[in-house]
Design a protein around this motif. Structure first.
Motif, PDB file in Angstrom:
ATOM      1  N   VAL A 335      34.124  46.654  44.913  1.00 48.17           N
ATOM      2  CA  VAL A 335      33.553  45.257  45.407  1.00 48.17           C
ATOM      3  C   VAL A 335      34.751  44.698  44.697  1.00 48.17           C
ATOM      4  CG1 VAL A 335      32.018  43.444  44.943  1.00 48.17           C
ATOM      5  CG2 VAL A 335      31.109  46.046  45.041  1.00 48.17           C
ATOM      6  N   VAL A 336      35.568  43.789  45.760  1.00 51.53           N
ATOM      7  CA  VAL A 336      36.480  43.069  45.214  1.00 51.53           C
ATOM      8  C   VAL A 336      36.282  41.508  45.630  1.00 51.53           C
ATOM      9  CG1 VAL A 336      38.321  44.935  45.526  1.00 51.53           C
ATOM     10  CG2 VAL A 336      37.846  43.609  47.561  1.00 51.53           C
ATOM     11  N   GLY A 337      37.121  40.768  45.220  1.00 51.11           N
ATOM     12  CA  GLY A 337      36.935  39.454  45.269  1.00 51.11           C
ATOM     13  C   GLY A 337      38.290  38.345  45.616  1.00 51.11           C
ATOM     14  N   THR A 343      34.149  36.813  38.384  1.00 50.36           N
ATOM     15  CA  THR A 343      33.735  38.469  38.237  1.00 50.36           C
ATOM     16  C   THR A 343      32.313  38.492  38.334  1.00 50.36           C
ATOM     17  OG1 THR A 343      33.593  37.669  35.821  1.00 50.36           O
ATOM     18  CG2 THR A 343      35.654  38.962  36.570  1.00 50.36           C
ATOM     19  N   ARG A 346      31.245  39.574  41.733  1.00 49.62           N
ATOM     20  CA  ARG A 346      31.400  41.019  41.919  1.00 49.62           C
ATOM     21  C   ARG A 346      30.525  41.795  41.319  1.00 49.62           C
ATOM     22  NH1 ARG A 346      37.334  40.826  40.242  1.00 49.62           N
ATOM     23  NH2 ARG A 346      37.206  38.464  40.195  1.00 49.62           N
ATOM     24  N   ALA A 362      32.989  48.250  40.520  1.00 48.05           N
ATOM     25  CA  ALA A 362      33.119  46.763  40.576  1.00 48.05           C
ATOM     26  C   ALA A 362      34.285  46.552  40.158  1.00 48.05           C
ATOM     27  CB  ALA A 362      32.039  46.072  39.891  1.00 48.05           C
ATOM     28  N   GLU A 363      35.164  45.726  40.985  1.00 47.20           N
ATOM     29  CA  GLU A 363      36.574  45.270  40.339  1.00 47.20           C
ATOM     30  C   GLU A 363      36.522  44.324  39.486  1.00 47.20           C
ATOM     31  OE1 GLU A 363      40.093  46.780  40.668  1.00 47.20           O
ATOM     32  OE2 GLU A 363      39.841  45.697  38.901  1.00 47.20           O
ATOM     33  N   GLN A 372      43.529  44.492  43.590  1.00 47.03           N
ATOM     34  CA  GLN A 372      42.270  45.172  43.804  1.00 47.03           C
ATOM     35  C   GLN A 372      42.180  46.042  44.826  1.00 47.03           C
ATOM     36  OE1 GLN A 372      39.081  42.174  43.423  1.00 47.03           O
ATOM     37  NE2 GLN A 372      40.682  40.550  42.790  1.00 47.03           N
TER      38      GLN A 372
END
Length: 428
Positions: A335-337, A343, A346, A362-363, A372
């Motif tokens: 999971v990147v954003g 955060t 994510r 989760a990144e 990421q």
RNA sequence: GUGGCCUUAGCUCAACCGGCAGAGCAGCGGACUGUGGAUCCGCAGGUUACGGGUUCGACCCCCGUAGGCCACCCCA
């Protein structure tokens, strides 16, 4: 550089090695179930006397390799880390009255053993074994079954060129006479024996047969062989073991010098040996019949057979053969954003997916999106779930990192979509 | 436990006869403030395993210790 290091003869199994070991443990457990063994645990340490009696006070394993724990007080019990599993399993068999269970009792232990000897490749102070014991069966059919199970282990693990070495070492009826004959034979050739071998003549004459001294080959090859001195019962047992092995298609090599030194070992002795190996730690595993051990540890006379296979040496063999390393399962998705600082989103989305049983990372590092994704690629994640402005409408971007394609997916459908994709990826 | 060889960055290895400790890979960052494995640039990473000795000067020579490897002993 840290001045702390793993103790001598031990090593850290980093994730890649641990995955290789887990794979072998998995094969062992699967075979144990298929062959009707039940897994159990025994303590990592026992009273020293369990090993002294169960392995033999005069053996190297007990005499100089036992990993002793210092007693806390003068009068407290002496403990030692287990150098092998058989003694502990038999102790448990007696302690828990397993002679009242339907016989035979088939038990297996997978775990690490400890020996305080000088480390070398494939020889560690902490090492892993798969141990399987069948207690309460006189054989000979079960002897062949045990040998066949071990052989199947190497086949399924992918180790090539494993040879079964087989011998019968007789029993209390015929071995003493053979030993006497062997002793007098070597005694008559004492002048030709090197110093080390002369000492062995007293301590463990059977070992003379196994001498690596090249000047000994002539003397050894002319020595009386146990196979020529077996009593009728042992001869019949040995013949039946071989017949059963032939019947299940297990090839083996008769090895007259394969011995076990102690009285309660009897008849069948075998080893799994790797041909063409560079190092000398070629014994991958071994076992045999120990018809006197249960009684020795306080039980009723009970015949038994088992083996111990060294998992570290299998890992070494696979490494040397250039086998594909066991792959750890990569995360299904990362999971990147778009917003490095977000955060919260994510973590929330990752938590949602994990609740659905999916394996996602989760990144959480606050790095820009490109970084990421780069990390996600490097760990071979199949998908990236990209969170951005579209999250406001309840959507995310689901990106297939292998194909390079991506599409808009409602957050509500995400878990379902990923689970379906995981199946088509035959994701393990 | 006995004998031999070895030890330089996280990894793989350089460094002339004893004369300024370096590179590749990996890590982190930038080029590229919403799109990945490539490329380029930069940053960080070392008491040269540790402790003594010889020397004006030691990664280099000597001694000791630890660890690894090899051969024994023995075994998985």
């Amino acid at each position: 550089m840290s001045s702390y290091r793993a103790p001598r003869g031990t090593r850290d199994l980093l994730p890649e090695s641990r995955a290789a070991l887990s794979r072998l443990e998995g094969i062992a457990r699967s075979l144990a179930v298929r062959y009707g063994y039940r897994e159990m645990e025994i303590p990592l340490f026992e009273q020293v006397s369990v090993f002294e009696r169960g392995i033999g006070p005069a053996t190297d394993v007990v005499e100089k390799e036992l990993f002793r724990l210092t007693p806390r007080t003068e009068d407290s019990e002496s403990w030692a880390l287990r150098p092998e599993a058989t003694a502990g399993i038999v102790r448990a068999y007696v302690q828990h009255g397993m002679q009242t269970w339907p016989q035979p009792v088939k038990l297996t232990v997978v775990g690490s053993m400890f020996r305080y000897d000088r480390p070398q490749a494939g020889r560690y102070r902490q090492f892993w074994q798969w141990d399987a014991e069948t207690i309460g069966d006189p054989g000979p059919a079960v002897d062949a079954e045990v040998i066949e199970m071990g052989r199947r282990f190497y086949a399924e693990a992918g180790v090539a060129d494993v040879q079964v070495l087989l011998n019968s070492i007789g029993d209390s009826a015929c071995r003493p006479a053979y030993l006497a004959r062997l002793k007098s034979y070597f005694a008559s050739h004492e002048a030709e024996l090197p110093e080390l071998e002369r000492r062995r003549l007293e301590t463990n004459p059977l070992r003379l047969l196994d001498s690596k001294d090249p000047t000994m080959t002539a003397v050894v090859s002319a020595a009386p062989k146990i196979s020529e001195c077996l009593c009728d019962a042992c001869e019949a047992h040995f013949a039946a073991v071989r017949a059963h092995l032939d019947a299940v298609g297990v090839p083996y090599r008769l090895e007259p010098t394969l011995v076990r030194g102690l009285d309660y070992y009897a008849r069948t002795a075998f080893e799994y040996y790797r041909r063409g190996a560079e190092g000398q730690q070629q014994a991958l595993g071994g076992g045999g019949r120990y018809d006197g051990l249960v009684e020795l540890l306080g039980g009723r006379p009970t015949q038994a057979i088992g083996f111990a296979l060294g998992l570290d040496r299998v890992m070494l063999a696979l490494d040397e053969a250039g086998a594909q390393p066991a792959r750890e399962a990569p995360p299904l998705a990362v999971v990147v954003g778009a917003d490095p600082a977000d955060t919260v989103s994510r973590l929330r989305v990752a938590s949602l997916l994990r609740g659905e049983g999916l394996s996602v990372r989760a990144e959480l590092a606050q790095r820009k999106l490109g970084r990421q994704l780069e990390t996600a690629s490097k760990e071979h994640a199949h998908f990236a779930v990209i969170l951005g402005d579209e999250l406001a409408e309840g959507n995310v971007q689901l990106k297939d990192l292998e194909a390079g394609t991506q599409r808009l997916v409602p957050l509500a459908d995400l878990a379902h979509e990923l689970a379906r994709a995981a199946k088509s990826h035959h994701h393990g």
